[in-house]
Design an enzyme around this catalytic site. Structure first.
Site, mmCIF file in Angstrom:
data_model
loop_
_atom_site.group_PDB
_atom_site.id
_atom_site.type_symbol
_atom_site.label_atom_id
_atom_site.label_comp_id
_atom_site.label_asym_id
_atom_site.label_seq_id
_atom_site.Cartn_x
_atom_site.Cartn_y
_atom_site.Cartn_z
ATOM 1 N N GLY A 7 -19.832 -7.457 17.558
ATOM 2 C CA GLY A 7 -21.161 -7.686 17.818
ATOM 3 C C GLY A 7 -22.097 -7.336 18.915
ATOM 4 C CG LEU A 76 -14.240 -1.747 11.249
ATOM 5 C CD1 LEU A 76 -12.817 -2.620 11.836
ATOM 6 C CD2 LEU A 76 -14.270 -0.500 11.791
ATOM 7 C CE LYS A 77 -12.077 -4.492 4.720
ATOM 8 N NZ LYS A 77 -10.517 -4.038 4.301
ATOM 9 C CG LEU A 78 -16.612 3.448 1.413
ATOM 10 C CD1 LEU A 78 -16.999 4.204 2.704
ATOM 11 C CD2 LEU A 78 -15.640 4.149 0.326
ATOM 12 C CG ASN A 93 -22.030 3.638 10.692
ATOM 13 O OD1 ASN A 93 -21.707 2.400 10.814
ATOM 14 N ND2 ASN A 93 -21.301 4.625 10.845
ATOM 15 C CG HIS A 95 -19.045 7.438 14.676
ATOM 16 N ND1 HIS A 95 -18.067 6.630 14.074
ATOM 17 C CD2 HIS A 95 -18.615 8.444 15.302
ATOM 18 C CE1 HIS A 95 -17.077 7.368 14.432
ATOM 19 N NE2 HIS A 95 -17.144 8.458 15.085
ATOM 20 C CD GLU A 165 -21.767 2.582 20.060
ATOM 21 O OE1 GLU A 165 -22.067 1.779 18.954
ATOM 22 O OE2 GLU A 165 -20.600 2.649 20.554
HETATM 23 C C1 GRF Z 1 -19.454 0.443 18.237
HETATM 24 O O1 GRF Z 1 -18.777 1.249 19.061
HETATM 25 C C2 GRF Z 1 -19.937 1.189 16.905
HETATM 26 O O2 GRF Z 1 -20.367 2.595 17.221
HETATM 27 C C3 GRF Z 1 -18.535 1.240 16.035
HETATM 28 O O3 GRF Z 1 -18.159 -0.137 16.250
HETATM 29 C C4 GRF Z 1 -18.432 -0.425 17.388
HETATM 30 C C5 GRF Z 1 -18.900 -1.910 17.204
HETATM 31 O O4 GRF Z 1 -19.216 -2.935 18.323
HETATM 32 N N1 GRF Z 1 -19.095 1.551 14.704
HETATM 33 P P1 GRF Z 1 -19.669 -4.085 18.446
HETATM 34 O O5 GRF Z 1 -19.215 -4.926 17.200
HETATM 35 O O6 GRF Z 1 -21.138 -3.710 17.912
HETATM 36 O O7 GRF Z 1 -19.476 -4.403 19.743
#
Ligand code: GRF
Length: 187
Positions: A7, A76-78, A93, A95, A165
């Site tokens: 998170g 991680l789920k669809l 989302n 990525h 991010e």
């Molecule tokens: C991030 O790298 C995001 O891009 C990917 O999963 C990770 C999540 O990290 N989808 P966090 O749980 O926000 O630390």
């Protein structure tokens, strides 16, 4: 927000979206009772929901109720099709690579950065995109690039991308929230 992991992106939003921001995190949903995101939400006083069955569209839709924007960060789920349809263009989302490269089923976490390094790419980064019915394939909203250094390991590259991010996601959320406020739509 939907999250399965630590998170840190949730934390970036919690830290950035102050009282005057056009968006606020109102709910954190997870499929894992041990997700670090849950503790971050609790610390911030944000309500949480742990899904009984992440494939159950009805359960997710009840949980999301009338939120305006759904942010997946490390979820991680669809997302079930009915939820994608209900929140089309209000479901995004993040990525940890420059999509459309290094995305798709199985491309998450460390594997993404291993693949980037194996490819010899000189640049990686983060992508925020709309979610559709396929993993990592919806229209791209914004990207932030970071260099790939010759001595990078998956961990050092992951850390650099993660920092990107944490800047990119709040910017996009604020931008989309303003669009929702002003027009009622975000596309
Ligand atoms: C991030 O790298 C995001 O891009 C990917 O999963 C990770 C999540 O990290 N989808 P966090 O749980 O926000 O630390």
């Amino acid at each position: 927000m939907l999250a399965s992991g630590g998170g840190t992106n949730l934390q970036a939003l919690l830290d950035t979206l102050g009282p005057d921001a056009p968006a606020h995190v109102v709910l954190v949903v997870t499929n894992r009772a041990d997700a670090g995101a849950l503790e971050r939400a609790r610390q911030a006083g944000v309500p949480t929901t742990v899904l009984r069955d992440p494939a159950d569209a009805a359960e997710l839709l009840v949980a999301l109720a009338d939120v305006d924007l759904v942010v997946l960060a490390g979820y991680l789920k669809l997302v079930p099709r009915a939820a994608v349809a209900r929140f089309r263009h209000r479901l995004i989302n993040i990525h940890p690579a420059l999509l459309p490269a290094f995305g798709g089923p199985g491309m998450y976490g460390r594997r993404v950065h291993e693949a980037v390094l194996a490819s010899g790419a000189a640049v990686s980064g983060a992508t925020v995109h709309y979610v559709d019915e396929q993993y990592d394939r919806g229209p791209i909203i914004a990207q932030r690039r970071v260099p790939v250094r010759p001595d990078d390991t998956p961990d050092t590259l992951a850390a650099r991308v993660r920092t990107a991010e944490h800047g990119l996601l709040p910017e996009v959320v604020i931008d989309l929230a303003r669009k929702i406020q002003h027009t009622g739509v975000i596309r």
